[in-house]
Design a protein around this motif. Structure first.
Motif, PDB file in Angstrom:
ATOM      1  N   PHE A 123       0.976  -1.561   0.259  1.00  0.00           N
ATOM      2  CA  PHE A 123       0.077   0.094   0.222  1.00  0.00           C
ATOM      3  C   PHE A 123       0.666   1.558   0.027  1.00  0.00           C
ATOM      4  CE2 PHE A 123      -3.037  -2.998   1.925  1.00  0.00           C
ATOM      5  CZ  PHE A 123      -4.129  -3.133   0.992  1.00  0.00           C
ATOM      6  N   ALA A 124       0.125   2.214  -0.578  1.00  0.00           N
ATOM      7  CA  ALA A 124       0.843   3.507  -1.059  1.00  0.00           C
ATOM      8  C   ALA A 124       0.399   4.659   0.218  1.00  0.00           C
ATOM      9  CB  ALA A 124       1.232   4.114  -2.486  1.00  0.00           C
ATOM     10  N   TRP A 125       0.415   5.116   0.711  1.00  0.00           N
ATOM     11  CA  TRP A 125      -0.040   6.701   1.453  1.00  0.00           C
ATOM     12  C   TRP A 125      -0.806   7.417   0.351  1.00  0.00           C
ATOM     13  CZ3 TRP A 125      -0.807   8.474   6.736  1.00  0.00           C
ATOM     14  CH2 TRP A 125       0.822   7.544   8.048  1.00  0.00           C
ATOM     15  N   PRO A 126      -2.343   7.407   1.015  1.00  0.00           N
ATOM     16  CA  PRO A 126      -3.725   7.475  -0.047  1.00  0.00           C
ATOM     17  C   PRO A 126      -3.536   9.796  -0.319  1.00  0.00           C
ATOM     18  CG  PRO A 126      -4.216   7.571   2.320  1.00  0.00           C
ATOM     19  CD  PRO A 126      -2.975   6.910   2.639  1.00  0.00           C
ATOM     20  N   ILE A 127      -2.923  10.007   0.690  1.00  0.00           N
ATOM     21  CA  ILE A 127      -3.061  11.792   0.825  1.00  0.00           C
ATOM     22  C   ILE A 127      -1.978  12.020   1.141  1.00  0.00           C
ATOM     23  CG2 ILE A 127      -4.376  11.727   2.735  1.00  0.00           C
ATOM     24  CD1 ILE A 127      -5.584  13.910   0.734  1.00  0.00           C
ATOM     25  N   ASP A 128      -0.777  13.029   1.583  1.00  0.00           N
ATOM     26  CA  ASP A 128       0.064  13.663   2.400  1.00  0.00           C
ATOM     27  C   ASP A 128      -0.809  14.969   3.180  1.00  0.00           C
ATOM     28  OD1 ASP A 128       1.969  12.994  -0.104  1.00  0.00           O
ATOM     29  OD2 ASP A 128       1.412  14.767  -1.048  1.00  0.00           O
ATOM     30  N   GLY A 129      -0.878  14.281   4.321  1.00  0.00           N
ATOM     31  CA  GLY A 129      -0.821  14.810   5.225  1.00  0.00           C
ATOM     32  C   GLY A 129      -0.674  13.993   6.755  1.00  0.00           C
ATOM     33  N   ARG A 130      -1.285  14.825   7.921  1.00  0.00           N
ATOM     34  CA  ARG A 130      -0.548  14.637   9.331  1.00  0.00           C
ATOM     35  C   ARG A 130      -2.194  13.542   9.856  1.00  0.00           C
ATOM     36  NH1 ARG A 130      -1.449  17.816  13.825  1.00  0.00           N
ATOM     37  NH2 ARG A 130      -2.487  19.481  12.581  1.00  0.00           N
ATOM     38  N   VAL A 131      -1.396  12.296  10.839  1.00  0.00           N
ATOM     39  CA  VAL A 131      -2.297  12.031  11.091  1.00  0.00           C
ATOM     40  C   VAL A 131      -2.443  12.211  12.255  1.00  0.00           C
ATOM     41  CG1 VAL A 131      -2.323  10.013  12.384  1.00  0.00           C
ATOM     42  CG2 VAL A 131      -1.351   9.383  10.509  1.00  0.00           C
ATOM     43  N   VAL A 132      -3.842  12.774  12.581  1.00  0.00           N
ATOM     44  CA  VAL A 132      -4.452  13.076  13.821  1.00  0.00           C
ATOM     45  C   VAL A 132      -5.051  12.552  14.984  1.00  0.00           C
ATOM     46  CG1 VAL A 132      -3.812  15.725  12.431  1.00  0.00           C
ATOM     47  CG2 VAL A 132      -6.083  14.251  12.553  1.00  0.00           C
ATOM     48  N   ARG A 133      -5.929  11.647  13.820  1.00  0.00           N
ATOM     49  CA  ARG A 133      -6.303  10.061  14.868  1.00  0.00           C
ATOM     50  C   ARG A 133      -6.328   8.831  14.304  1.00  0.00           C
ATOM     51  NH1 ARG A 133     -12.893   9.196  15.428  1.00  0.00           N
ATOM     52  NH2 ARG A 133     -12.689   7.951  17.163  1.00  0.00           N
ATOM     53  N   ARG A 134      -5.392   8.424  15.038  1.00  0.00           N
ATOM     54  CA  ARG A 134      -5.401   6.653  14.661  1.00  0.00           C
ATOM     55  C   ARG A 134      -5.758   5.861  15.243  1.00  0.00           C
ATOM     56  NH1 ARG A 134       1.083   5.988  15.365  1.00  0.00           N
ATOM     57  NH2 ARG A 134       1.667   8.206  15.425  1.00  0.00           N
ATOM     58  N   PHE A 135      -6.127   4.612  14.533  1.00  0.00           N
ATOM     59  CA  PHE A 135      -6.847   3.419  14.560  1.00  0.00           C
ATOM     60  C   PHE A 135      -6.983   3.400  16.393  1.00  0.00           C
ATOM     61  CE2 PHE A 135      -7.628  -1.086  14.770  1.00  0.00           C
ATOM     62  CZ  PHE A 135      -7.946  -1.533  13.278  1.00  0.00           C
ATOM     63  N   GLY A 136      -7.941   2.390  16.256  1.00  0.00           N
ATOM     64  CA  GLY A 136      -8.599   2.005  18.023  1.00  0.00           C
ATOM     65  C   GLY A 136      -9.334   2.312  18.500  1.00  0.00           C
ATOM     66  N   PRO A 137      -9.158   2.482  19.467  1.00  0.00           N
ATOM     67  CA  PRO A 137     -10.551   2.927  20.708  1.00  0.00           C
ATOM     68  C   PRO A 137     -10.972   4.046  21.233  1.00  0.00           C
ATOM     69  CG  PRO A 137      -9.422   0.528  21.900  1.00  0.00           C
ATOM     70  CD  PRO A 137      -8.680   1.035  20.621  1.00  0.00           C
ATOM     71  N   GLY A 138     -11.409   5.066  20.968  1.00  0.00           N
ATOM     72  CA  GLY A 138     -11.118   6.273  21.212  1.00  0.00           C
ATOM     73  C   GLY A 138     -11.577   7.104  22.905  1.00  0.00           C
ATOM     74  N   GLN A 139     -12.005   7.791  23.453  1.00  0.00           N
ATOM     75  CA  GLN A 139     -12.206   8.488  24.922  1.00  0.00           C
ATOM     76  C   GLN A 139     -13.229   7.952  25.048  1.00  0.00           C
ATOM     77  OE1 GLN A 139     -10.460  12.612  24.418  1.00  0.00           O
ATOM     78  NE2 GLN A 139      -8.272  11.901  24.871  1.00  0.00           N
ATOM     79  N   GLY A 140     -14.195   8.339  24.328  1.00  0.00           N
ATOM     80  CA  GLY A 140     -15.705   7.727  24.573  1.00  0.00           C
ATOM     81  C   GLY A 140     -15.902   6.456  24.687  1.00  0.00           C
ATOM     82  N   LEU A 141     -16.636   6.066  25.804  1.00  0.00           N
ATOM     83  CA  LEU A 141     -17.153   4.787  25.394  1.00  0.00           C
ATOM     84  C   LEU A 141     -18.424   3.875  24.417  1.00  0.00           C
ATOM     85  CD1 LEU A 141     -18.324   2.412  28.002  1.00  0.00           C
ATOM     86  CD2 LEU A 141     -20.794   3.341  27.815  1.00  0.00           C
ATOM     87  N   GLY A 142     -17.472   2.939  24.135  1.00  0.00           N
ATOM     88  CA  GLY A 142     -18.270   2.353  22.315  1.00  0.00           C
ATOM     89  C   GLY A 142     -17.069   3.161  21.653  1.00  0.00           C
TER      90      GLY A 142
END
Length: 355
Positions: free
Chosen positions: A235-254
């Protein structure tokens, strides 16, 4: 937006912030114009409404070809296989579906049944599949989640339905007392249901259509599309940019992020992360805004969401690095997912490292 888009077939400009659009599934006779969805509980800003109102649209097959809930009831029974029987003949005799019979009896090779073998015939309502029916349209007509229909019938990749067969429709599991229209109106789709229920049904002996080269040669909406057999390997990067939110659980419930979110410059090109075939282009999932799904073979899929320009069409073959859309204007964000056999995978583990 900076200006009008070229009016290519299945080429649509969308508002990246239009997240409140509902997806309703009202029942309509086959061939009739689908009823308009009810108003969203939170109206869109007038500017966004105006943008959406004037855009060319290419609705998916489940909107242009609504299914009718005209299934028949079949009583559960046991069938003893006779000489010369096939699953198809047994299905015709009993009124059940080939896939449901195979799933209920653990049959993985339909041609390997033996005279004297006792088969369990699952009882329930069976929907007769018509040419052009899609899984989503069928599920929406009955107000039943598509993944429940997949499980009941033991459907598997590539999830192409065959006209003339029957699908077992599970009993409703929603709010007690809801009628068919109310369940259909509450119906929602997600990426998984598009991947497994978005292909239109084709004839028993028909093969899926070959991908097209560009958006100026769109396939008919009722054509099932052949998929790549092998993944190109990276795979290649789909766009030039900065990662601001990563894969996985967030802060909220569920809360969970099935991909990564990138902050990008307004109007940046969104590129195909690998060679593949476009499986979906549209705005049918409100939380994803402008969405493109690409199949890459071997069960690999990528999703590109919050696009403000969609410049490819369903069934189009694309190459790694090819522009497939553009981000919105201003401080834009693009959401990107990688899935393997429909399961989300952390893109940062598969994309090339960068500083």
């Amino acid at each position: 937006m900076s200006g009008p888009a070229p009016r290519l077939p299945a080429f649509r400009w969308v508002a990246a912030s239009a997240l409140a659009l509902p997806l309703a599934g009202c029942v309509a006779p086959r061939g009739a114009t689908p009823p308009a969805p009810p108003a969203a509980s939170a109206p869109l800003p007038p500017r966004i409404e105006a943008q959406l109102a004037g855009l060319p649209d290419s609705p998916p097959v489940w909107d242009t070809r609504p299914a009718r809930p005209d299934g028949i009831r079949v009583t559960a029974s046991t069938y003893v296989v006779r000489p010369g029987d096939s699953l198809g003949r047994i299905a015709q005799t009993t009124g059940a579906g080939i896939d449901a019979i195979a799933a209920a009896n653990g049959i993985t090779e339909p041609n390997r049944i033996q005279p004297g073998q006792r088969l369990r015939i699952p009882g329930g309502r069976y929907h007769p599949i018509a040419a052009g029916d899609s899984g989503i349209a069928i599920a929406r007509a009955y107000g039943i989640a598509w993944d429940r229909i997949v499980a009941a019938n033991g459907l598997s990749d590539p999830y192409i339905l065959r006209a003339g067969r029957r699908l077992l429709i599970p009993e409703p599991a929603g709010t007690p007392g809801q009628n068919l229209e109310e369940r259909a109106a509450a119906f929602r789709i997600d990426i998984d249901s598009i991947l497994t229920g978005g292909q239109p049904a084709i004839a028993e002996n028909q093969v899926p259509a070959r991908p097209v080269d560009n958006a100026r040669q769109p396939l008919p909406p009722t054509a099932a599309v052949a998929e790549p057999r092998e993944f190109s390997g990276r795979f290649a990067w789909p766009i030039d940019g900065r990662v601001v939110r990563r894969f996985g659980p967030g802060q909220g419930l569920g809360e969970k992020n099935n991909g990564i979110d990138l902050a990008v410059a307004g109007g940046s090109a969104i590129r195909a992360a690998a060679d593949g075939v476009v499986a979906y282009v549209g705005t049918g999932i409100p939380s994803y805004g402008g969405l493109i799904l690409i199949r890459h073979g071997d069960g690999w899929i990528t999703a590109y969401a919050q696009a403000a320009e969609l410049s490819v069409t369903r069934g189009q073959a694309v190459k790694r690095g090819q522009t497939i859309g553009r981000a919105g204007t201003g401080d834009a964000r693009v959401h990107f997912e990688i899935r393997n056999k429909r399961a989300p995978v952390d893109p940062l583990k598969l994309l090339p490292a960068r500083s």
